[in-house]
Design a protein around this motif. Structure first.
Motif: not given
Length: 574
Positions: A489, A493, A503
């Motif tokens: 990611l 994040v 997410e």
């Protein structure tokens, strides 16, 4: 087995006590036909219209939410990368990709030293039949098929191949010849996005189908009605309203008998692994059909007569409606109310007829429609066992053995087949000629996938995959690498607990979580701790990735978070 048993099954909702949970057979055997239905499943279908939207092109917002919805229905577990890439293109471009068929895959390989007909790593599909190795070949075939779904590209081919398997059903265990099973699977894949009428013709004289529904035994003096009946009832025109004993508005018992006579003379050849026609076994008299088919007559056409029969059936508008309803239930939802029948089913049926039964234009229109992207149709399907299991593997980025270690690779694919078998679905062996009940049994439909037997099995699988121990076979281990998943990611994040949870939720869940649920997940990741604790722990680990204590600290928290998210009811939806 009695392949008509499903028509006589008691439709009363059954309840299986948890104490009755017994170990299911391995993937080499089909699951038991004794279905277990949750006490919470539907007892009646809704009567109000779910959606007023039709098949007009969708012109609303296009982003990760819409792209995720499309790919969840079109693929088995779309990855974050696939969803993001699709969101960065147009809907038309993505659908174009989905309707592009990839090259046919190489055939399944021998991975057992028991089968000495070919070396390990080479295919057995053209070898002589040998009952002594039929079991390992069948396992190889099932593993190979699951492997095609697990390693799919951005195409509807694999989802549609399974659709046709659930439609033109055979059971590998019944035909008892995996070479014929492979040819059957290859035929479904060949026509996955192609012409349904031609597929119906080819499947009619396919060796596996001839064996499965006893067409290979049908002669002029003793025509077998099995295939003729299923061709009408389950594969093409379907049942209309009952108008007499065994007679429907769409076909009658006399039509079944006439179809059976048309189909006499075909046999399967175990040596050549094909089918052939014997004129002396064929009924050469005229076959007269009922008023449902305009009292059409099929005169003797020898080995071409079955094609005339299929053309006659596909000249009925109800055949197109029947096929479109099955596609709708596969890709959208199980409820087809009067409004959906009028706004979606009928125009798609006419589109199918106008395109000479080529399925691609119908799929393009359906998957690009206002109806498909209506909010009520998003996140409303319960994942099938295959979809659920493959989604875990693909979205969680589980590293499976490569093709260079074929025994280990097939071993893990075979393991996943065992997992789906425990959840009451195994590729190659639907429970009967009607397919898996979740696609036709009213009023429960796909709610049947969740019951006292299958829900614990799903949870056991996800718990095993998120554990550090995972599953080992042939000296190889598979499990979810939670740290690697998070490292894939964006940096901002991964280090922010709330962004991280959001997410992961966007990837794993088709329905937005509430603020309360998000707060709960935050507490799972950081029980009683402030948010900055995660940022510091994650940053410390990245600075010292070989430090066992720091790695364990973040890994334990991530495993707990992912285990909890995979245990949410929303995780079972698509």
């Amino acid at each position: 087995m009695d392949r008509r048993a499903f028509l006589r099954k008691n439709s009363t909702v059954l309840v299986a006590p948890a104490t009755a949970l017994a170990e299911r057979p391995a993937a080499t055997d089909p699951p038991s036909e004794d279905e277990t239905v949750s006490r919470f499943a539907n007892k009646a279908l809704p009567t109000t219209a779910r959606s007023m939207a039709g098949v007009a092109p969708y012109t609303g917002p296009w982003g990760r939410e819409q792209a995720g919805h499309l790919l969840r229905r079109a693929l088995f577990g779309p990855t974050r990368t696939e969803i993001a890439a699709a969101a960065g293109r147009t809907l038309t471009q993505v659908v174009n990709d989905l309707l592009t068929a990839p090259a046919a895959p190489a055939p399944p390989l021998n991975v057992s030293t028991t089968d000495t007909s070919v070396p390990v790593g080479q295919t057995w599909v053209t070898q002589a039949f040998d009952q002594n190795v039929e079991g390992v070949r069948r396992s190889s075939l099932r593993a190979w098929w699951l492997g095609q779904m697990l390693t799919q590209n951005l195409s509807l081919t694999e989802k549609m191949t399974l659709f046709w398997h659930n439609h033109f059903v055979i059971e590998f265990g019944d035909i008892n010849d995996s070479r014929q099973g492979y040819q059957y699977a290859a035929l479904l894949r060949q026509y996955a996005l192609g012409n349904i009428r031609q597929l119906a013709k080819d499947i009619t004289v396919n060796a596996a189908m001839l064996r499965y529904l006893n067409g290979n035994q049908s002669t002029a003096s003793a025509p077998n009605e099995n295939y003729g009946r299923e061709l009408l009832e389950l594969f093409t025109v379907g049942k209309g309203p009952l108008i007499g004993n065994g007679n429907y508005t769409t076909y009658t018992e006399a039509d079944v008998q006439a179809a059976a006579r048309v189909l006499t003379g075909w046999r399967d050849n175990s040596l050549a692994i094909n089918s052939y026609f014997t004129a002396s076994r064929h009924d050469t008299t005229a076959k007269v059909f009922s008023a449902a088919f305009g009292r059409a007559t099929i005169t003797n056409g020898g080995d071409q007569e079955y094609k005339t029969l299929v053309d006659l059936i596909f000249s009925q508008a109800e055949t197109a409606r029947f096929l479109v309803r099955k596609l709708y239930r596969w890709f959208v939802y199980y409820v087809i109310d009067a409004t959906t029948e009028q706004n979606v089913i009928e125009p798609l049926a006419q589109l199918l007829i106008q395109n000479n039964y080529n399925v691609a234009p119908v799929l393009r229109t359906l998957l690009s429609s206002e109806h498909f992207f209506d909010a009520v149709n998003m996140g409303c399907l319960i994942k099938s066992p295959l979809d659920f299991t493959l989604t875990v593997g693909r979205q969680m980025q589980i590293a499976f053995p490569p093709a260079s270690t074929v025994v280990a690779q097939y071993g893990m694919w075979d393991y996943l087949n065992g997992v789906t078998n425990l959840q009451q679905q195994v590729v190659g062996d639907p429970p009967n000629v009607a397919g898996w009940q979740a696609y036709y049994q009213t009023p429960q439909f796909h709610e049947m996938w969740i019951n006292a037997v299958t829900l614990p099995r799903r949870n056991q699988f996800t718990d095993q995959m998120i554990s550090t121990a995972g599953y080992s076979r042939n000296g190889v281990k598979i499990n979810i690498d939670a740290i690697a998943l998070v490292q894939s990611l964006p940096t901002d994040v991964a280090q922010d607990p709330n962004l991280l949870i959001a997410e992961l939720a966007r990837l794993l869940l088709p329905i937005s979580l509430t603020a309360t649920q998000l707060t709960f997940l935050n507490d799972v990741l950081l029980p009683g701790l402030p948010d900055f604790e995660w940022t510091e722990e994650w940053t410390d680990y990245l600075a010292n990735p070989t430090n066992t204590a720091k790695k364990t600290a973040v890994n334990t928290k991530l495993q707990s978070l992912l285990r909890t998210m995979m245990g949410l009811a929303e995780y079972h939806l698509s």
